[in-house]
Design a protein around this motif. Structure first.
Motif, short mmCIF file in Angstrom:
data_model
loop_
_atom_site.label_atom_id
_atom_site.label_comp_id
_atom_site.label_asym_id
_atom_site.label_seq_id
_atom_site.Cartn_x
_atom_site.Cartn_y
_atom_site.Cartn_z
N GLU A 215 -1.93 -2.98 7.41
CA GLU A 215 -2.95 -3.66 6.59
C GLU A 215 -2.63 -3.48 5.12
OE1 GLU A 215 -6.44 -1.59 7.90
OE2 GLU A 215 -5.91 -1.95 9.99
N ASN A 216 -2.91 -4.53 4.35
CA ASN A 216 -2.71 -4.48 2.89
C ASN A 216 -3.02 -5.85 2.32
OD1 ASN A 216 -2.13 -3.19 0.51
ND2 ASN A 216 0.08 -3.28 0.72
N ARG A 217 -3.09 -5.95 0.99
CA ARG A 217 -3.17 -7.26 0.37
C ARG A 217 -1.83 -7.97 0.59
NH1 ARG A 217 -8.47 -7.35 -0.08
NH2 ARG A 217 -9.38 -6.80 -2.09
N THR B 268 -7.62 -6.44 3.73
CA THR B 268 -8.13 -5.17 3.23
C THR B 268 -7.29 -4.62 2.08
OG1 THR B 268 -6.96 -4.10 5.05
CG2 THR B 268 -9.29 -4.47 5.36
N PRO B 269 -7.94 -3.96 1.11
CA PRO B 269 -7.21 -3.52 -0.08
C PRO B 269 -6.35 -2.28 0.13
CG PRO B 269 -9.53 -2.94 -0.27
CD PRO B 269 -9.39 -3.74 0.99
N LYS B 270 -6.66 -1.46 1.14
CA LYS B 270 -5.93 -0.20 1.32
C LYS B 270 -4.68 -0.43 2.17
CE LYS B 270 -6.89 4.66 2.36
NZ LYS B 270 -6.02 5.10 3.42
N ARG B 271 -3.59 0.18 1.75
CA ARG B 271 -2.32 0.04 2.48
C ARG B 271 -2.30 0.98 3.68
NH1 ARG B 271 3.62 1.55 0.96
NH2 ARG B 271 4.79 -0.08 2.03
N VAL B 272 -2.23 0.41 4.86
CA VAL B 272 -2.19 1.19 6.10
C VAL B 272 -0.96 0.77 6.89
CG1 VAL B 272 -3.36 1.68 8.30
CG2 VAL B 272 -4.71 1.39 6.21
N ARG B 273 -0.19 1.76 7.36
CA ARG B 273 1.00 1.49 8.18
C ARG B 273 1.09 2.61 9.21
NH1 ARG B 273 1.02 -2.38 5.44
NH2 ARG B 273 2.61 -3.38 4.16
N ASP C 286 2.78 7.85 10.92
CA ASP C 286 2.57 7.04 9.73
C ASP C 286 3.93 6.55 9.24
OD1 ASP C 286 2.29 6.38 6.87
OD2 ASP C 286 0.26 7.17 7.08
#
Length: 311
Positions: free
Chosen positions: A148-150, A218-223, A237
């Motif tokens: 998730e990220n922009r 979503t604004p937060k970077r999730v990987r 992660d």
């Protein structure tokens, strides 16, 4: 060894940096003449703004294609016809039938053709792959991915499934050492021209499953990804490369050195050109990822599962 790079925007600047560090970069090519000149001067290599001129005037062994997806087929075909080894950034082609054609051309000319599914070279994935292979924590039953990220500014011609979900499709195939038999997906658009959020379920044999959630909302970077095994849950992660293993009575956090996956990926391609038995994403595996991405888009449009029969 002499390596050229076609496309120097967005993600491509990282390839140029590493190829220069490794001492193999001999030329860059970009249709943006200003940018091509900038990178040529920055790394003290020749620069071109025409692929035809690059092929005609430059002596080289292999090429990196880091251009928009829609251009991959034409560029890779010309390079393979010129008997050059080729690394294409993901996805290999927009249509799987185009991927099949260039895979066959590479095979016919006895050339290395690979695709940039970088997470295979991420130590976080590599360590989980070793655990799975050794059955250290039992059988791998289920995988779950969150990315998730922009939206990245350089992505213009594809939606999130082709740009982002493909990473996790390849990683799931790699960890299960198999191809899915069925795909079911839902996706939609909120802020962008193409789909910008998607949930994909891949069904493998013996009821094994991978669930892939991707969004550009979503604004937060999730990987992150989770591997559910019969004796433990392994959470990892992609960014920090940290792994946590939760067993019945205890939690383990194995230590390993952080490494740059792109460097490992590029070194692996260079090794393959030299004939070393290096880990690379085969062209057929890359074609299969595109077929799965196509099926995910179709499933989402029709609201039905799509059944596959992949090599």
């Amino acid at each position: 060894m002499k390596i050229v790079q076609i496309g120097t925007g967005g993600w491509g600047k990282n390839h140029t940096r590493i190829l220069s560090q490794l001492g193999v970069l001999s030329a860059v090519c970009d249709t943006n003449a200003e940018r091509s000149k900038e990178y040529g001067e920055k790394y003290s290599v020749k620069h071109y703004n025409s692929l035809e001129d690059l092929i005609k005037f430059e002596e080289f062994d292999g090429a990196f294609v880091v251009t928009p997806t829609s251009t991959h087929t034409e560029i890779a075909t010309k390079l393979l016809e010129a008997k050059k080894h080729v690394f294409v950034e993901k996805p290999m082609t927009y249509k799987s039938e185009d991927g099949q054609k260039i895979a066959e051309l590479a095979k016919k000319n006895n050339l290395v053709l690979t695709c940039g599914y970088i997470e295979r070279f991420n130590p976080a994935v590599d360590n989980v792959k070793k655990f799975v292979k050794e059955k250290k924590y039992g059988e791998l039953v289920m995988l779950e991915f969150h990315r998730e990220n922009r939206m990245p500014l350089h992505i213009k011609d594809v939606g999130i499934i082709y740009d982002t979900s493909v990473h996790d499709i390849d990683t799931a195939n790699w960890l299960f050492d198999d191809m899915p038999q069925v795909v079911f997906a839902r996706s939609g658009r909120i802020n962008h021209e193409h789909e910008d959020f998607a949930s994909i379920m891949l069904g493998y044999k013996n009821d094994k499953v991978a669930i892939i959630s991707s969004n550009w909302i979503t604004p937060k970077r999730v990987r992150t990804f989770t591997a559910v095994c019969t004796d433990a849950i392994i959470t990892s992660d992609f960014i920090s490369q940290e792994i946590k293993i939760e067993k019945k009575e205890e939690t383990e956090i194995p230590r390993s050195d952080k490494q740059e996956p792109l460097l490992l990926e590029i070194q692996s391609f260079l090794g393959a050109i030299e004939g070393k038995n290096n880990l690379i994403v085969s062209s057929q595996q890359a074609v299969n990822v595109t077929k799965i991405a196509e099926a995910a888009l179709l499933s989402s449009q029709k609201g039905i599962p799509i059944y596959l029969d992949l090599k």
